[in-house]
Design a protein around this motif. Structure first.
Motif, short mmCIF file in Angstrom:
data_model
loop_
_atom_site.label_atom_id
_atom_site.label_comp_id
_atom_site.label_asym_id
_atom_site.label_seq_id
_atom_site.Cartn_x
_atom_site.Cartn_y
_atom_site.Cartn_z
N VAL A 1 -2.04 11.92 28.67
CA VAL A 1 -0.95 11.71 27.70
C VAL A 1 0.11 10.77 28.28
CG1 VAL A 1 0.92 12.87 26.46
CG2 VAL A 1 -1.35 13.90 26.55
N ASP A 2 0.49 10.98 29.53
CA ASP A 2 1.50 10.12 30.15
C ASP A 2 1.00 8.69 30.32
OD1 ASP A 2 3.28 12.22 30.25
OD2 ASP A 2 2.92 12.66 32.38
N GLY A 3 -0.26 8.53 30.68
CA GLY A 3 -0.83 7.20 30.83
C GLY A 3 -0.83 6.43 29.52
N LEU A 4 -1.15 7.12 28.43
CA LEU A 4 -1.12 6.48 27.11
C LEU A 4 0.32 6.14 26.71
CD1 LEU A 4 -3.70 8.59 25.08
CD2 LEU A 4 -3.93 6.20 25.79
N ALA A 5 1.23 7.08 26.94
CA ALA A 5 2.62 6.91 26.53
C ALA A 5 3.28 5.72 27.23
CB ALA A 5 3.42 8.19 26.79
N THR A 6 2.94 5.50 28.49
CA THR A 6 3.54 4.40 29.24
C THR A 6 2.84 3.07 29.01
OG1 THR A 6 2.17 4.81 31.18
CG2 THR A 6 4.32 5.95 31.08
N GLY A 7 1.69 3.09 28.35
CA GLY A 7 0.93 1.87 28.12
C GLY A 7 0.04 1.48 29.28
N ALA A 8 -0.02 2.32 30.31
CA ALA A 8 -0.88 2.03 31.46
C ALA A 8 -2.36 2.16 31.11
CB ALA A 8 -0.54 2.96 32.62
#
Length: 122
Positions: free
Chosen positions: A98-105
């Motif tokens: 979820v964090d990876g998607l949210a940051t665009g990484a």
């Protein structure tokens, strides 16, 4: 003929070296990063067998995984792509999906472009 399997001892050593370097704020050598990426992609493909999703970590590798409709020609409809540092953080639990998607990484496209429940791997 398929690719040669990376032995667990060598793969885990590369992952551990990458983790040690990352914790110290250093960048691992290209060889260490390449082996760690290829090994964790290999584990993903073994643990989530299938051909529905293509996971790409340029320039080091790509695998197809997750059960479902098979893709055989052209651009796959379900793709996840990220750089090596992001992939290794995701694979080792240092970054959540979820964090990876949210940051665009993490770049994910397609209905089945989701690794929830398949990461972390190591």
């Amino acid at each position: 003929m398929g690719r040669a399997r990376i032995e667990d001892a060598a793969g885990l050593a590369a992952v551990r070296q990458w983790q040690t370097d990352a914790a110290a704020g250093a960048t691992s050598s290209r060889d260490v990063r390449a082996l760690a990426v290829r090994y964790t992609l290999q584990l993903l493909a073994e643990q989530a067998e299938g051909n529905t999703l293509e996971v790409r970590v340029p320039p080091f590798g790509a695998v197809q995984c997750i059960e479902g409709p098979r893709h055989t020609r052209g651009t796959p409809p379900n793709v996840v792509e990220m750089d090596a540092a992001t992939w290794l953080a995701l694979a080792t639990g240092g970054l959540s999906w979820v964090d990876g998607l949210a940051t665009g990484a993490i770049h994910a496209s397609g209905q089945r472009a989701d690794l929830t429940g398949h990461v972390p791997i190591v």
